[in-house]
Design an enzyme around this catalytic site. Structure first.
Site: not given
Ligand code: TTP
Ligand code: MG
Length: 406
Positions: A9, A104-105
């Site tokens: 992730d 991203d995951e």
């Molecule tokens: P996430 O992996 O949930 O968050 P992140 O990568 O920004 O942070 P983390 O370090 O905690 O993993 O989500 C990935 C991307 O998806 C995030 O950068 C933006 C998008 N996203 C949204 O647009 N809306 C949302 O509610 C979430 C949770 C994510």
């Molecule tokens: Mg993330």
């Protein structure tokens, strides 16, 4: 057999990409999403912004109240998509069992890759390095014995994390005192029931037996029981399994001209596709409608669903809505429904908790229909709607032989 699953992730994904491309943003509270002057929400924010209490999904007005000195930017999606493509390319080099659940995951089952690449830890470290070199971004890698443990492991040391949860005992100890919501998929109704019975942390669930939790919360109770004991049997399909498709199509003796007749046909086809998927224990993500005009022109329309399914009603409703949108302009001689992007377990199952009673009923109906089909064949057992559909078709073509079926 013991499995090794990785969950990868990216950290603060959209924000990290912007910081990479504009070093002046580095170390600042950066909020990607709507601007404070607009209506909208936070997509994500840098870890610096998180210290102010800002988080994904929060209204932008609230974010601005908490962090007025933050830097606010709109997202640049084509750029994030390009990084995501690179990420997927890297992960696919290590196994053909990958499951991407967001830009991203993704999950990887590396059990079959150990001989080639070394231990799961070696693979995890290598993936982190490769991602950093290729994208100049950090990610968090979790290693587990199933999907749930891998996901919890990647969250454990975020950002730039690396953590291993080797077995059920380790996982149970790790989450024993954490709030039940770490088990995911607990909606507000389930949360209210759990609260009523003073089930607050994972450990509290352990004093309930499986039948007790099922009685309390139906299918959700079953899921909670299993997950609280670290059990998650979802399988990551191979690329081949995920890419194949399954469907049924029928060429009719007489062309269909009325939308309502076409829908009746689709209802029967959907049931047969559903039965086929259930027999193979597959849930699909994509539904494709196929129709051929009397002039043999073939058309297809596809839709990706938000949840995996093998339910006849959902297949029918999706195909019928695709048909209505396509507005056939000529008589139709062939109709078909095909399905693709399979998983061996529905990934979104846990998030359906609010409807769990309805879901459970439907599952039971599907299970009993399936066993009746297996015993008596598909011509004997039909739901009321399907009987209606058949009657319509019989009225339409009273003298015709049964449709040609492929
Ligand atoms: P996430 O992996 O949930 O968050 P992140 O990568 O920004 O942070 P983390 O370090 O905690 O993993 O989500 C990935 C991307 O998806 C995030 O950068 C933006 C998008 N996203 C949204 O647009 N809306 C949302 O509610 C979430 C949770 C994510
Ligand atoms: Mg993330």
């Amino acid at each position: 057999m013991k499995r090794w699953i990785l969950h990868v992730d990216m950290d603060a994904f959209f924000a990290a990409v912007e910081v990479r491309d504009n070093p002046a943003l580095s170390g600042k509270p950066l909020i990607i999403g709507a601007l404070p002057s607009e209506r909208g929400v936070v997509s994500t924010c840098s870890y610096e912004a998180r210290t102010f209490g800002v988080h994904s999904g929060m209204s932008i007005k609230e974010a601005y109240r908490l962090c007025p000195d933050g830097i606010y930017m709109h997202g640049n999606f084509p750029k994030y998509q390009a990084v995501s493509d690179e990420l997927h390319r890297i992960l696919r080099e290590y196994t053909d069992q990958t499951l991407f659940i967001a830009l991203d995951e993704g999950y990887l089952d590396v059990t079959g890759s150990l001989r080639l690449f070394g231990s799961a830890e070696t693979i995890g470290r290598q993936i982190k390095d490769r991602i950093l070199q290729t994208t100049r971004l950090t990610c968090s890698v979790g290693i587990g014995y199933n999907m749930m443990s891998a996901k919890l492991a990647s969250e454990e040391k975020k950002p730039n994390g690396f953590f291993v949860i080797p077995d059920e005992a380790f996982l149970m100890q790790l989450i024993a005192n954490r709030p039940v919501k770490v088990l995911n998929g607990i909606g507000s109704k389930t949360a209210a029931v759990l609260q009523r019975y003073q089930i607050r942390c994972v450990r509290d669930l352990w004093s309930w037996s499986l039948p007790q939790l099922e009685q309390l919360l139906g299918q959700t109770g079953r899921e909670l029981f299993l997950r609280s004991h670290g059990v998650d049997e979802r399988v990551i399909p191979t690329a081949q399994a995920a890419a194949k498709s399954y469907g049924k199509e029928v060429t009719y003796q007489q062309d269909l001209t009325e939308l309502s007749d076409m829908e009746s046909c689709l209802r029967l086809i959907a049931r047969r596709v559903s039965i086929g998927l259930q027999r193979q224990k597959l849930w699909c993500r994509t539904v494709t409608l196929k129709f051929k005009y009397d002039n043999l022109q073939l058309h297809t329309r596809s839709r990706t669903l938000s949840n995996d399914t093998n339910d006849a009603d959902i297949l029918f409703e999706t195909a019928a809505s695709l048909l209505r949108e396509a507005r056939p302009s000529r008589p139709v001689r062939l109709l078909g429904i095909s399905t693709a992007h399979f998983t061996a377990e529905p990934t979104q199952q846990l998030s359906l908790t609010e409807d769990s009673a309805r879901q459970q009923k439907k599952r039971k109906l599907n299970d009993s229909l399936l066993s009746l089909y297996d015993r008596f064949g598909s011509s004997i057992i039909k739901t009321g709607r399907e009987i209606e559909s058949e009657q319509r078709l019989e009225e339409m073509h009273p003298d015709s032989a049964p449709p040609i079926d492929r």
